[in-house]
Design a protein around this motif. Structure first.
Motif, short mmCIF file in Angstrom:
data_model
loop_
_atom_site.label_atom_id
_atom_site.label_comp_id
_atom_site.label_asym_id
_atom_site.label_seq_id
_atom_site.Cartn_x
_atom_site.Cartn_y
_atom_site.Cartn_z
N ALA A 10 24.53 92.55 63.18
CA ALA A 10 25.66 92.94 62.33
C ALA A 10 26.90 92.13 62.66
CB ALA A 10 25.94 94.43 62.49
N LEU A 11 27.15 91.93 63.95
CA LEU A 11 28.32 91.13 64.35
C LEU A 11 28.18 89.67 63.90
CD1 LEU A 11 29.10 92.50 67.91
CD2 LEU A 11 30.49 92.73 65.86
N ALA A 12 26.99 89.14 64.02
CA ALA A 12 26.75 87.76 63.57
C ALA A 12 26.98 87.63 62.07
CB ALA A 12 25.33 87.34 63.93
N THR A 13 26.56 88.63 61.31
CA THR A 13 26.76 88.62 59.86
C THR A 13 28.24 88.65 59.52
OG1 THR A 13 24.66 89.74 59.55
CG2 THR A 13 26.22 89.82 57.71
N VAL A 14 29.01 89.50 60.21
CA VAL A 14 30.44 89.59 59.96
C VAL A 14 31.13 88.27 60.26
CG1 VAL A 14 32.57 90.69 60.76
CG2 VAL A 14 30.57 92.09 60.25
N VAL A 15 30.79 87.66 61.39
CA VAL A 15 31.39 86.38 61.76
C VAL A 15 31.06 85.32 60.71
CG1 VAL A 15 31.28 84.50 63.45
CG2 VAL A 15 31.51 86.86 64.21
N LEU A 16 29.84 85.30 60.26
CA LEU A 16 29.42 84.33 59.23
C LEU A 16 30.21 84.53 57.94
CD1 LEU A 16 26.84 82.51 59.94
CD2 LEU A 16 25.99 83.47 57.82
N LEU A 17 30.37 85.79 57.52
CA LEU A 17 31.11 86.07 56.29
C LEU A 17 32.57 85.69 56.43
CD1 LEU A 17 29.57 89.49 55.24
CD2 LEU A 17 29.30 87.30 54.09
N LEU A 18 33.17 85.97 57.58
CA LEU A 18 34.57 85.58 57.78
C LEU A 18 34.74 84.07 57.77
CD1 LEU A 18 35.71 88.13 60.50
CD2 LEU A 18 36.42 88.03 58.11
N THR A 19 33.82 83.37 58.38
CA THR A 19 33.87 81.91 58.37
C THR A 19 33.73 81.37 56.96
OG1 THR A 19 32.91 81.88 60.58
CG2 THR A 19 32.83 79.82 59.33
N ALA A 20 32.83 81.94 56.19
CA ALA A 20 32.61 81.47 54.82
C ALA A 20 33.83 81.75 53.95
CB ALA A 20 31.38 82.15 54.22
N SER A 21 34.50 82.89 54.16
CA SER A 21 35.66 83.20 53.34
C SER A 21 36.83 82.29 53.65
CB SER A 21 36.06 84.67 53.50
OG SER A 21 36.57 84.89 54.80
N CYS A 22 36.93 81.82 54.90
CA CYS A 22 38.02 80.91 55.26
C CYS A 22 37.77 79.51 54.73
CB CYS A 22 38.17 80.86 56.77
SG CYS A 22 38.84 82.39 57.46
N ALA A 23 36.54 79.13 54.60
CA ALA A 23 36.20 77.80 54.08
C ALA A 23 36.05 77.90 52.58
CB ALA A 23 34.91 77.31 54.72
N SER A 24 37.17 77.88 51.87
CA SER A 24 37.16 78.12 50.44
C SER A 24 36.74 76.89 49.63
CB SER A 24 38.54 78.57 49.98
OG SER A 24 39.47 77.53 50.19
N GLY A 25 36.62 75.76 50.28
CA GLY A 25 36.24 74.56 49.56
C GLY A 25 37.41 73.81 48.97
N HIS A 26 38.63 74.27 49.23
CA HIS A 26 39.82 73.59 48.72
C HIS A 26 40.50 72.84 49.86
CE1 HIS A 26 39.44 77.06 45.89
NE2 HIS A 26 39.52 76.05 45.05
N ASP A 27 40.85 71.61 49.60
CA ASP A 27 41.64 70.87 50.57
C ASP A 27 43.05 71.41 50.55
OD1 ASP A 27 39.53 69.19 51.21
OD2 ASP A 27 40.06 67.75 49.63
N GLN A 28 43.72 71.34 51.68
CA GLN A 28 45.10 71.81 51.73
C GLN A 28 45.97 70.84 50.95
OE1 GLN A 28 46.55 73.27 55.49
NE2 GLN A 28 48.43 72.13 55.20
N GLY A 29 46.83 71.37 50.11
CA GLY A 29 47.72 70.54 49.32
C GLY A 29 48.88 70.03 50.14
N PRO A 30 49.70 69.19 49.56
CA PRO A 30 50.85 68.63 50.29
C PRO A 30 51.91 69.69 50.57
CG PRO A 30 50.87 67.91 48.01
CD PRO A 30 49.60 68.66 48.21
N ALA A 31 52.53 69.58 51.72
CA ALA A 31 53.57 70.52 52.12
C ALA A 31 54.77 70.41 51.20
CB ALA A 31 53.98 70.25 53.56
N GLY A 32 55.45 71.53 51.02
CA GLY A 32 56.65 71.56 50.21
C GLY A 32 57.01 72.98 49.80
N GLN A 33 57.99 73.10 48.96
CA GLN A 33 58.42 74.39 48.45
C GLN A 33 57.63 74.71 47.18
OE1 GLN A 33 62.51 74.58 47.25
NE2 GLN A 33 62.54 76.81 47.29
N VAL A 34 57.12 75.95 47.10
CA VAL A 34 56.35 76.37 45.93
C VAL A 34 57.33 76.52 44.76
CG1 VAL A 34 54.87 78.16 44.93
CG2 VAL A 34 54.61 77.53 47.34
N VAL A 35 57.10 75.75 43.70
CA VAL A 35 57.99 75.79 42.53
C VAL A 35 57.28 76.36 41.30
CG1 VAL A 35 59.50 73.94 43.34
CG2 VAL A 35 57.49 73.37 41.96
N ALA A 36 55.94 76.48 41.35
CA ALA A 36 55.22 77.07 40.21
C ALA A 36 53.85 77.55 40.67
CB ALA A 36 55.05 76.04 39.10
#
Length: 91
Positions: A11-37
């Motif tokens: 059960a603990l292994a499953t939870v760790v796997l799910l948390l890891t998968a949710s953090c790896a959303s498949g999106h690269d981090q965008g450029p830093a700055g102020q959110v304007v939209a």
């Protein structure tokens, strides 16, 4: 006694796997700055069977340039208009 411990370990292994998968959303981090939209859109493929929400942020860097990029729903929810990206994703 070994069976309950094995079940707990699994059960603990499953939870760790799910948390890891949710953090790896498949999106690269965008450029830093102020959110304007912020923009969200429900997008479907041609067949109409494969639909999903798409979330986008637009940031403005210190040079005044704007950058639009796709983010996870979690980052979209956490980053308000006017907040500093990517720091806002750690709320």
């Amino acid at each position: 006694m070994r069976r309950p411990l094995a079940a707990l370990g699994a059960a603990l292994a499953t939870v760790v796997l799910l948390l890891t998968a949710s953090c790896a959303s498949g999106h690269d981090q965008g450029p830093a700055g102020q959110v304007v939209a912020k923009e969200s859109e429900y997008e479907c493929k041609r067949n109409g069977r494969s639909c999903r929400w798409e979330y986008e942020l637009t940031t403005r860097d210190p040079d005044g340039q704007e950058h639009e990029f796709e983010v996870s729903s979690d980052a979209y929810d956490k980053c308000r208009h006017g907040s500093a990206y990517p720091a806002c994703t750690n709320r």
